[in-house]
Design a protein around this motif. Sequence first.
Motif, PDB file in Angstrom:
ATOM      1  N   ALA A 162      -5.337 -12.767   4.456  1.00 30.88           N
ATOM      2  CA  ALA A 162      -4.020 -13.370   4.721  1.00 30.88           C
ATOM      3  C   ALA A 162      -2.929 -12.624   3.967  1.00 30.88           C
ATOM      4  O   ALA A 162      -1.811 -12.440   4.495  1.00 30.88           O
ATOM      5  CB  ALA A 162      -4.046 -14.846   4.324  1.00 30.88           C
ATOM      6  N   ARG A 163      -3.218 -12.197   2.734  1.00 29.48           N
ATOM      7  CA  ARG A 163      -2.214 -11.441   1.983  1.00 29.48           C
ATOM      8  C   ARG A 163      -1.933 -10.097   2.654  1.00 29.48           C
ATOM      9  O   ARG A 163      -0.784  -9.644   2.702  1.00 29.48           O
ATOM     10  CB  ARG A 163      -2.687 -11.249   0.537  1.00 29.48           C
ATOM     11  N   TRP A 164      -3.004  -9.451   3.180  1.00 28.30           N
ATOM     12  CA  TRP A 164      -2.773  -8.192   3.891  1.00 28.30           C
ATOM     13  C   TRP A 164      -1.964  -8.439   5.163  1.00 28.30           C
ATOM     14  O   TRP A 164      -0.992  -7.722   5.448  1.00 28.30           O
ATOM     15  CB  TRP A 164      -4.107  -7.522   4.252  1.00 28.30           C
ATOM     16  N   TRP A 165      -2.319  -9.449   5.927  1.00 24.87           N
ATOM     17  CA  TRP A 165      -1.626  -9.739   7.184  1.00 24.87           C
ATOM     18  C   TRP A 165      -0.157 -10.057   6.948  1.00 24.87           C
ATOM     19  O   TRP A 165       0.709  -9.731   7.761  1.00 24.87           O
ATOM     20  CB  TRP A 165      -2.312 -10.917   7.888  1.00 24.87           C
ATOM     21  N   ASN A 166       0.138 -10.662   5.827  1.00 25.69           N
ATOM     22  CA  ASN A 166       1.518 -11.028   5.517  1.00 25.69           C
ATOM     23  C   ASN A 166       2.427  -9.801   5.452  1.00 25.69           C
ATOM     24  O   ASN A 166       3.617  -9.874   5.766  1.00 25.69           O
ATOM     25  CB  ASN A 166       1.563 -11.775   4.186  1.00 25.69           C
ATOM     26  N   GLY A 167       1.865  -8.641   5.082  1.00 27.82           N
ATOM     27  CA  GLY A 167       2.664  -7.424   5.007  1.00 27.82           C
ATOM     28  C   GLY A 167       2.471  -6.476   6.166  1.00 27.82           C
ATOM     29  O   GLY A 167       3.128  -5.425   6.229  1.00 27.82           O
ATOM     30  N   TYR A 168       1.582  -6.820   7.089  1.00 29.29           N
ATOM     31  CA  TYR A 168       1.286  -5.922   8.213  1.00 29.29           C
ATOM     32  C   TYR A 168       2.304  -6.114   9.331  1.00 29.29           C
ATOM     33  O   TYR A 168       2.631  -7.243   9.713  1.00 29.29           O
ATOM     34  CB  TYR A 168      -0.121  -6.200   8.727  1.00 29.29           C
ATOM     35  N   GLN A 169       2.797  -5.004   9.888  1.00 31.82           N
ATOM     36  CA  GLN A 169       3.729  -5.054  11.018  1.00 31.82           C
ATOM     37  C   GLN A 169       2.936  -4.832  12.305  1.00 31.82           C
ATOM     38  O   GLN A 169       2.552  -3.713  12.633  1.00 31.82           O
ATOM     39  CB  GLN A 169       4.809  -3.982  10.856  1.00 31.82           C
ATOM     40  N   GLU A 170       2.681  -5.893  13.016  1.00 33.29           N
ATOM     41  CA  GLU A 170       1.839  -5.854  14.209  1.00 33.29           C
ATOM     42  C   GLU A 170       2.521  -5.045  15.311  1.00 33.29           C
ATOM     43  O   GLU A 170       3.680  -5.299  15.646  1.00 33.29           O
ATOM     44  CB  GLU A 170       1.572  -7.287  14.675  1.00 33.29           C
ATOM     45  N   SER A 202      -3.933  -0.870   7.737  1.00 34.98           N
ATOM     46  CA  SER A 202      -2.919  -0.848   8.788  1.00 34.98           C
ATOM     47  C   SER A 202      -3.178   0.270   9.784  1.00 34.98           C
ATOM     48  O   SER A 202      -3.009   0.088  11.001  1.00 34.98           O
ATOM     49  CB  SER A 202      -1.529  -0.673   8.161  1.00 34.98           C
ATOM     50  N   VAL A 203      -3.611   1.431   9.297  1.00 38.64           N
ATOM     51  CA  VAL A 203      -3.921   2.547  10.192  1.00 38.64           C
ATOM     52  C   VAL A 203      -5.057   2.156  11.144  1.00 38.64           C
ATOM     53  O   VAL A 203      -4.997   2.421  12.352  1.00 38.64           O
ATOM     54  CB  VAL A 203      -4.303   3.801   9.372  1.00 38.64           C
ATOM     55  N   MET A 204      -6.092   1.518  10.617  1.00 42.08           N
ATOM     56  CA  MET A 204      -7.222   1.123  11.465  1.00 42.08           C
ATOM     57  C   MET A 204      -6.813   0.081  12.495  1.00 42.08           C
ATOM     58  O   MET A 204      -7.193   0.170  13.669  1.00 42.08           O
ATOM     59  CB  MET A 204      -8.365   0.602  10.588  1.00 42.08           C
ATOM     60  N   MET A 205      -6.025  -0.918  12.065  1.00 42.78           N
ATOM     61  CA  MET A 205      -5.625  -1.954  13.011  1.00 42.78           C
ATOM     62  C   MET A 205      -4.711  -1.378  14.087  1.00 42.78           C
ATOM     63  O   MET A 205      -4.821  -1.726  15.277  1.00 42.78           O
ATOM     64  CB  MET A 205      -4.951  -3.113  12.288  1.00 42.78           C
ATOM     65  N   ASP A 206      -3.805  -0.504  13.703  1.00 47.95           N
ATOM     66  CA  ASP A 206      -2.960   0.154  14.705  1.00 47.95           C
ATOM     67  C   ASP A 206      -3.812   0.913  15.713  1.00 47.95           C
ATOM     68  O   ASP A 206      -3.534   0.911  16.928  1.00 47.95           O
ATOM     69  CB  ASP A 206      -1.993   1.126  14.028  1.00 47.95           C
ATOM     70  N   GLU A 219       0.852  -1.179   0.000  1.00 48.67           N
ATOM     71  CA  GLU A 219       0.000   0.000   0.000  1.00 48.67           C
ATOM     72  C   GLU A 219       0.888   1.228   0.000  1.00 48.67           C
ATOM     73  O   GLU A 219       1.366   1.676   1.034  1.00 48.67           O
ATOM     74  CB  GLU A 219      -0.932  -0.022   1.211  1.00 48.67           C
ATOM     75  N   THR A 220       1.097   1.773  -1.201  1.00 52.62           N
ATOM     76  CA  THR A 220       2.115   2.793  -1.342  1.00 52.62           C
ATOM     77  C   THR A 220       1.561   4.156  -1.735  1.00 52.62           C
ATOM     78  O   THR A 220       2.308   5.131  -1.742  1.00 52.62           O
ATOM     79  CB  THR A 220       3.125   2.352  -2.407  1.00 52.62           C
ATOM     80  N   ASN A 221       0.291   4.247  -2.096  1.00 51.62           N
ATOM     81  CA  ASN A 221      -0.234   5.515  -2.604  1.00 51.62           C
ATOM     82  C   ASN A 221      -0.465   6.539  -1.512  1.00 51.62           C
ATOM     83  O   ASN A 221      -0.569   7.724  -1.781  1.00 51.62           O
ATOM     84  CB  ASN A 221      -1.542   5.272  -3.372  1.00 51.62           C
ATOM     85  N   GLY A 222      -0.597   6.089  -0.279  1.00 53.09           N
ATOM     86  CA  GLY A 222      -0.769   7.013   0.834  1.00 53.09           C
ATOM     87  C   GLY A 222      -2.180   7.512   0.985  1.00 53.09           C
ATOM     88  O   GLY A 222      -3.025   7.379   0.101  1.00 53.09           O
ATOM     89  N   LEU A 261       2.483 -17.823   1.430  1.00 50.16           N
ATOM     90  CA  LEU A 261       2.698 -16.699   2.334  1.00 50.16           C
ATOM     91  C   LEU A 261       3.414 -17.169   3.591  1.00 50.16           C
ATOM     92  O   LEU A 261       3.192 -18.291   4.076  1.00 50.16           O
ATOM     93  CB  LEU A 261       1.350 -16.060   2.717  1.00 50.16           C
ATOM     94  N   ASP A 262       4.208 -16.302   4.156  1.00 45.80           N
ATOM     95  CA  ASP A 262       4.865 -16.620   5.420  1.00 45.80           C
ATOM     96  C   ASP A 262       3.901 -16.466   6.599  1.00 45.80           C
ATOM     97  O   ASP A 262       3.865 -17.304   7.495  1.00 45.80           O
ATOM     98  CB  ASP A 262       6.095 -15.720   5.605  1.00 45.80           C
ATOM     99  N   GLY A 263       3.143 -15.343   6.595  1.00 45.06           N
ATOM    100  CA  GLY A 263       2.140 -15.136   7.641  1.00 45.06           C
ATOM    101  C   GLY A 263       2.715 -14.949   9.023  1.00 45.06           C
ATOM    102  O   GLY A 263       2.023 -15.225  10.016  1.00 45.06           O
ATOM    103  N   HIS A 264       3.984 -14.509   9.123  1.00 44.08           N
ATOM    104  CA  HIS A 264       4.639 -14.302  10.425  1.00 44.08           C
ATOM    105  C   HIS A 264       4.654 -15.590  11.241  1.00 44.08           C
ATOM    106  O   HIS A 264       4.456 -15.580  12.459  1.00 44.08           O
ATOM    107  CB  HIS A 264       3.943 -13.195  11.225  1.00 44.08           C
ATOM    108  N   GLN A 265       4.917 -16.701  10.599  1.00 49.73           N
ATOM    109  CA  GLN A 265       4.802 -17.973  11.294  1.00 49.73           C
ATOM    110  C   GLN A 265       5.824 -18.134  12.412  1.00 49.73           C
ATOM    111  O   GLN A 265       5.588 -18.877  13.365  1.00 49.73           O
ATOM    112  CB  GLN A 265       4.931 -19.114  10.298  1.00 49.73           C
TER     113      GLN A 265
END
Length: 407
Positions: free
Chosen positions: A99-107, A74-78, A4-7, A147-151
Amino acid sequence: MAQETNGLPDEGLSLWLTDWKDSTSTLWPGRHLVASIGRSVAGQIDFFLHPDGQALKVGMLRVHPDFQRRGLASVMMDALYEAHPTAWINHGWRTPQGARWWNGYQEPAPQRNIHNRPPGEWADYFDAVDVAADKAQNAHINTSHGLDGHQDAVYRYGERLETEAALHTAAFRPATPVRMDPTAQPLYGAARLVLPPAIHDFVHDRTKDRHARAAALLEHIGHGNLPRDAHWNATRDAAFADAHHEELFNSQPSGPATHVVFTLPPVDADLLPQAHALATSIELRHRGGLAVAVTELSWRHADRPHTTHTAGFTPAVPAAIAPLSAQYASTAYQNRYDEKGFLRPAARGDTRPFADRAAQIQALAERLLRDQASRLRALRPQPAAQATIVPQQQTPQQRAPGPGRRA
């Protein structure tokens, strides 16, 4: 998040927490975290919050297509993590897109994600077998989509369900539901209106008496038209949040909207109809109209929520929550309100002082009319009698021919 790069826009993004009024499938109160940009809903997280506030389960995260791939999820989850900084968080199972979104999300706080911690720490809140099943579902989705999924952060990923059940199922304690008591506290319900221009200008004019403005507003709405479909809340702010929620999610009005909140005193237990109570609100279920009283009216312009007008009624003004339809209106409702929900003349106090002498007054009126007719006939002028013409006999001189007359 790399995908998600467009901001997001520099201004106009709003995040707010509100009740989820239709959460009937769990003992935990439902909540929404809503993201809006301008006057549009951009995204939303639906979740359930334990009554003690120390655990929550995410039900759904969605972003409007117009705002996807811009970091909003990501903003909403944060924001959800920040709003409940000490709570255990159960993300449940994920769809392939999730799952694809979660794979890139930094919890921000992975130590509070129950999928990363042993069940012995959180089993009082969540059923260990259900959680293990969700983890297995996520593992399958991750494998299927590469996907890795932060395993590496997931504790004992793929633990056997029967092992989880044997160790931790007995620790689970269902929550005791919290229910609002309408007989012990005031109720607050909201309506969203588009007023005629003259009334809109008057009720929002702070130079005018607020009690006169409140009376005019209630008169325009109709005393028998308090919203039937409203959830009656424990606080005025929650009622205004309902109106704002409707403003965002329903079609935009054709003019400037006014949000109105009615304050009712506690309902008499003997008069309380069937009701569906949640933790901080209640839905009063009735068909024929419910008699209540309005102790206070508050209203604000939808675009200026920081300016709220409030006026109390002393004594309280009798009113009614509207019936399901005119055909279901009770006799008591029909006696007080017309088919459009407005006060009948008798209910306004516009009673006729001689209503109990109707027959006597009618007879008197008829006699007066007869007397008047008689007087008019007596005063009307009579036509003059026509004179009778008697032919006279002519003398011989009268019968003599004159000049030019033949004898």
